[in-house]
Write a protein that holds these residues in place. Structure first.
Motif, short mmCIF file in Angstrom:
data_model
loop_
_atom_site.label_atom_id
_atom_site.label_comp_id
_atom_site.label_asym_id
_atom_site.label_seq_id
_atom_site.Cartn_x
_atom_site.Cartn_y
_atom_site.Cartn_z
N UNK A 1 0.85 -1.18 0.00
CA UNK A 1 0.00 0.00 0.00
C UNK A 1 0.89 1.24 0.00
N UNK A 2 0.30 2.38 -0.34
CA UNK A 2 1.05 3.64 -0.28
C UNK A 2 0.08 4.77 0.04
N UNK A 3 0.60 5.81 0.65
CA UNK A 3 -0.19 6.98 1.01
C UNK A 3 0.64 8.24 0.83
N UNK A 4 -0.05 9.34 0.67
CA UNK A 4 0.58 10.67 0.65
C UNK A 4 0.02 11.42 1.84
N UNK A 5 0.91 11.91 2.70
CA UNK A 5 0.50 12.57 3.94
C UNK A 5 1.10 13.96 4.07
N UNK A 6 0.35 14.85 4.68
CA UNK A 6 0.87 16.16 5.07
C UNK A 6 1.38 15.99 6.50
N UNK A 7 2.67 16.21 6.71
CA UNK A 7 3.27 16.06 8.03
C UNK A 7 3.80 17.38 8.55
N UNK A 8 3.74 17.53 9.85
CA UNK A 8 4.39 18.64 10.54
C UNK A 8 5.68 18.13 11.14
N UNK A 9 6.59 19.04 11.43
CA UNK A 9 7.85 18.66 12.05
C UNK A 9 7.55 17.91 13.36
N UNK A 10 8.21 16.75 13.55
CA UNK A 10 8.03 15.96 14.75
C UNK A 10 6.98 14.86 14.63
N UNK A 11 6.15 14.88 13.58
CA UNK A 11 5.17 13.81 13.39
C UNK A 11 5.90 12.48 13.22
N UNK A 12 5.26 11.40 13.69
CA UNK A 12 5.85 10.06 13.61
C UNK A 12 5.00 9.17 12.72
N UNK A 13 5.66 8.40 11.85
CA UNK A 13 4.99 7.46 10.97
C UNK A 13 5.67 6.11 11.14
N UNK A 14 4.86 5.05 11.26
CA UNK A 14 5.43 3.72 11.48
C UNK A 14 4.43 2.65 11.02
N UNK A 15 4.93 1.43 10.90
CA UNK A 15 4.13 0.27 10.50
C UNK A 15 3.96 -0.61 11.73
N UNK A 16 2.73 -1.07 11.93
CA UNK A 16 2.41 -1.86 13.11
C UNK A 16 1.56 -3.07 12.71
N UNK A 17 1.79 -4.21 13.38
CA UNK A 17 0.98 -5.40 13.16
C UNK A 17 -0.39 -5.22 13.82
N UNK A 18 -1.39 -5.83 13.21
CA UNK A 18 -2.74 -5.82 13.78
C UNK A 18 -2.80 -6.89 14.87
#
Length: 173
Positions: free
Chosen positions: A118-135
């Motif tokens: 999958x892929x996404x386009x996100x608007x991020x602010x400085x310090x935002x965190x993005x990660x992958x997590x198992x369900x």
């Protein structure tokens, strides 16, 4: 000989303008990372995937010890994540931004390996965190990711498309 002189002159001009990427390191504002999984991984809880092979980490914003991308510059970013599940197993992953669900992948096939992406386009602010997590496997299956040192099928990548200059709220003007 003339080509060699022109090449040396161009390098000198680029270096004088701070454009010598080999010696000056990452350029300000450039952000990109790509990481892969080099081992078999069974996730039996809601936990982050720690991608351990770093292919590139321009801006030093992906942290393999936590599996987290920490945004260094406000902007528009693209994130991609892909995986392969063990034979007769499942892969169910979710991308999060600051503890908020954004997107999922799921794959399960009997008698074969399953691939997801999958892929996404996100608007991020400085310090935002993005990660992958198992369900959480209580909802179905545990996540079993396929990986080996010489067979990297599970990846997490991201890069900035464009910086965004965020306005700071003023005093009513």
């Amino acid at each position: 000989m003339l080509q060699k002189i022109i090449c040396v002159c161009l390098l000198a001009v680029a270096s004088a303008n701070g454009e010598d990427r080999a010696s000056s390191g990452d350029q300000p504002g450039e952000v990109a990372f790509s990481a892969g999984l080099t081992n078999m991984l069974t996730l039996t809880h809601t936990e982050r995937v720690l991608y351990d092979r770093i292919y590139t980490n321009i801006g030093s914003s992906y942290h393999s010890n936590t599996g987290t991308f920490v945004c260094p510059t406000a902007g528009i970013y693209v994130f991609q994540f892909h995986s392969v599940a063990h034979q007769n197993k499942a892969a169910w992953l979710q991308l999060y931004k600051n503890f908020e669900y954004v997107a999922s992948t799921y794959g399960h096939t009997s008698n074969d390996y399953a691939s997801t992406g999958n892929s996404v386009i996100l608007h991020l602010s400085k310090g935002d965190e993005v990660y992958i997590q198992a369900v959480d496997p209580a909802y179905g299956y545990a996540t079993n990711l396929y990986g080996a040192n010489d067979e990297v099928y599970c990846t997490f990548s991201g890069y900035m498309i464009s910086p965004v200059f965020e306005e700071i709220p003023g005093n009513g003007k």
